[in-house]
Design an enzyme around this catalytic site. Sequence first.
Site, PDB file in Angstrom:
ATOM      1  N   ASP A   1      31.098 -11.025  -2.841  1.00 31.32           N
ATOM      2  CA  ASP A   1      31.246 -11.699  -1.550  1.00 31.32           C
ATOM      3  C   ASP A   1      29.942 -12.426  -1.267  1.00 31.32           C
ATOM      4  O   ASP A   1      28.919 -11.798  -0.974  1.00 31.32           O
ATOM      5  CB  ASP A   1      31.541 -10.678  -0.449  1.00 31.32           C
ATOM      6  CG  ASP A   1      31.836 -11.328   0.898  1.00 31.32           C
ATOM      7  OD1 ASP A   1      31.566 -12.542   1.040  1.00 31.32           O
ATOM      8  OD2 ASP A   1      32.317 -10.635   1.804  1.00 31.32           O
ATOM      9  N   LEU A   2      29.961 -13.732  -1.362  1.00 31.94           N
ATOM     10  CA  LEU A   2      28.743 -14.524  -1.212  1.00 31.94           C
ATOM     11  C   LEU A   2      28.190 -14.513   0.209  1.00 31.94           C
ATOM     12  O   LEU A   2      27.067 -14.970   0.435  1.00 31.94           O
ATOM     13  CB  LEU A   2      28.995 -15.967  -1.650  1.00 31.94           C
ATOM     14  CG  LEU A   2      29.330 -16.157  -3.133  1.00 31.94           C
ATOM     15  CD1 LEU A   2      29.696 -17.612  -3.406  1.00 31.94           C
ATOM     16  CD2 LEU A   2      28.159 -15.740  -4.009  1.00 31.94           C
TER      17      LEU A   2
ATOM     18  N   ASN B   1      29.740 -22.015  -8.266  1.00 30.18           N
ATOM     19  CA  ASN B   1      30.758 -22.944  -7.792  1.00 30.18           C
ATOM     20  C   ASN B   1      31.282 -22.632  -6.390  1.00 30.18           C
ATOM     21  O   ASN B   1      31.479 -23.546  -5.595  1.00 30.18           O
ATOM     22  CB  ASN B   1      31.934 -22.959  -8.775  1.00 30.18           C
ATOM     23  CG  ASN B   1      33.069 -23.843  -8.312  1.00 30.18           C
ATOM     24  OD1 ASN B   1      32.896 -25.039  -8.193  1.00 30.18           O
ATOM     25  ND2 ASN B   1      34.224 -23.263  -8.038  1.00 30.18           N
TER      26      ASN B   1
ATOM     27  N   SER C   1      27.334 -31.682  -4.004  1.00 29.15           N
ATOM     28  CA  SER C   1      28.176 -32.752  -3.472  1.00 29.15           C
ATOM     29  C   SER C   1      27.310 -33.944  -3.087  1.00 29.15           C
ATOM     30  O   SER C   1      26.152 -33.790  -2.683  1.00 29.15           O
ATOM     31  CB  SER C   1      28.939 -32.265  -2.238  1.00 29.15           C
ATOM     32  OG  SER C   1      29.553 -33.354  -1.558  1.00 29.15           O
TER      33      SER C   1
ATOM     34  N   TYR D   1      22.770 -27.532  15.682  1.00 26.44           N
ATOM     35  CA  TYR D   1      23.649 -27.312  14.524  1.00 26.44           C
ATOM     36  C   TYR D   1      24.739 -28.370  14.472  1.00 26.44           C
ATOM     37  O   TYR D   1      25.365 -28.709  15.484  1.00 26.44           O
ATOM     38  CB  TYR D   1      24.288 -25.922  14.612  1.00 26.44           C
ATOM     39  CG  TYR D   1      25.260 -25.609  13.484  1.00 26.44           C
ATOM     40  CD1 TYR D   1      24.801 -25.100  12.276  1.00 26.44           C
ATOM     41  CD2 TYR D   1      26.635 -25.826  13.639  1.00 26.44           C
ATOM     42  CE1 TYR D   1      25.681 -24.814  11.241  1.00 26.44           C
ATOM     43  CE2 TYR D   1      27.524 -25.534  12.606  1.00 26.44           C
ATOM     44  CZ  TYR D   1      27.030 -25.025  11.417  1.00 26.44           C
ATOM     45  OH  TYR D   1      27.901 -24.743  10.402  1.00 26.44           O
TER      46      TYR D   1
END
Length: 266
Positions: A39-40, A66, A115, A137
């Site tokens: 779980d990143l 990824n 990206s 933000y």
Amino acid sequence: FAQTGATIIIGARDDDRARAIACEIMTVTRAIVRVLPLDLRSLDSVRAFASALNDLNLGVDVLINNAGLMPCEFDDANMRDLMFHVNFQAHFTLTQLLLRSRAFADDARIVNVTSQVYMFSYPGGIRFGAIDDKDGYDAVKSYGQSKLALILWTNVQNKILQQDGRNIACMAVHPGSVRTSGADAARKSASGWRGASLHCVGAPFVKSLQAGTATTVFAACHPLALCYLRDEGFTFFANCNPRRLTKTAKDDALAQKLYEYAMNRV
């Protein structure tokens, strides 16, 4: 990768779904596919994954960083910019842990999926001192920041590996706008009017999954990618070709500052 008969390790939050995919791959290829929990959103989970991978004693030939989040709202529950932590810090931490444990094979490659949206980060590139500050933000700018961070890290990581005499290549790739349910939803809703506009304008140019993964596979496997990196200094690829970076993305001082910031959180 599966068609080569490789041993593939999938890190995933949804164990049942990942195992179903692993079984599907193994029924049609010679590959061995294993699933480990990851779980990143949690660095503890990243550390546990790195430890479990080390215990397999396989030798990592290719690491593809990824998984990530599309533009999303600020994480009020934990008061943090979740995209920075998931899209960048988690991958950075995993890679550093594997480098420390000498888990990589000789001639290994690290591929960071980024990206072109990196160009739309905040002024100055990285919001040092305010990364987890809700004030100011912006979902699209924060997404761009996380992708810029991957490129800056890729550049400085290559220099460090060369200085250390380690024959490991690190590259960043832009897969393009790829057609997935999560990406489509994010383009239409999570990014506000800008995301909705981009979705409409860019819809004819959205790639299939196969086309979207082509540049990642190119960087991970093709000899030409290594030639571009070693001989010409290209670290960033799109459409299976090298791409030049903006001035901010090539800023060595900014890259070093980010590297030190992230290392303190490994």
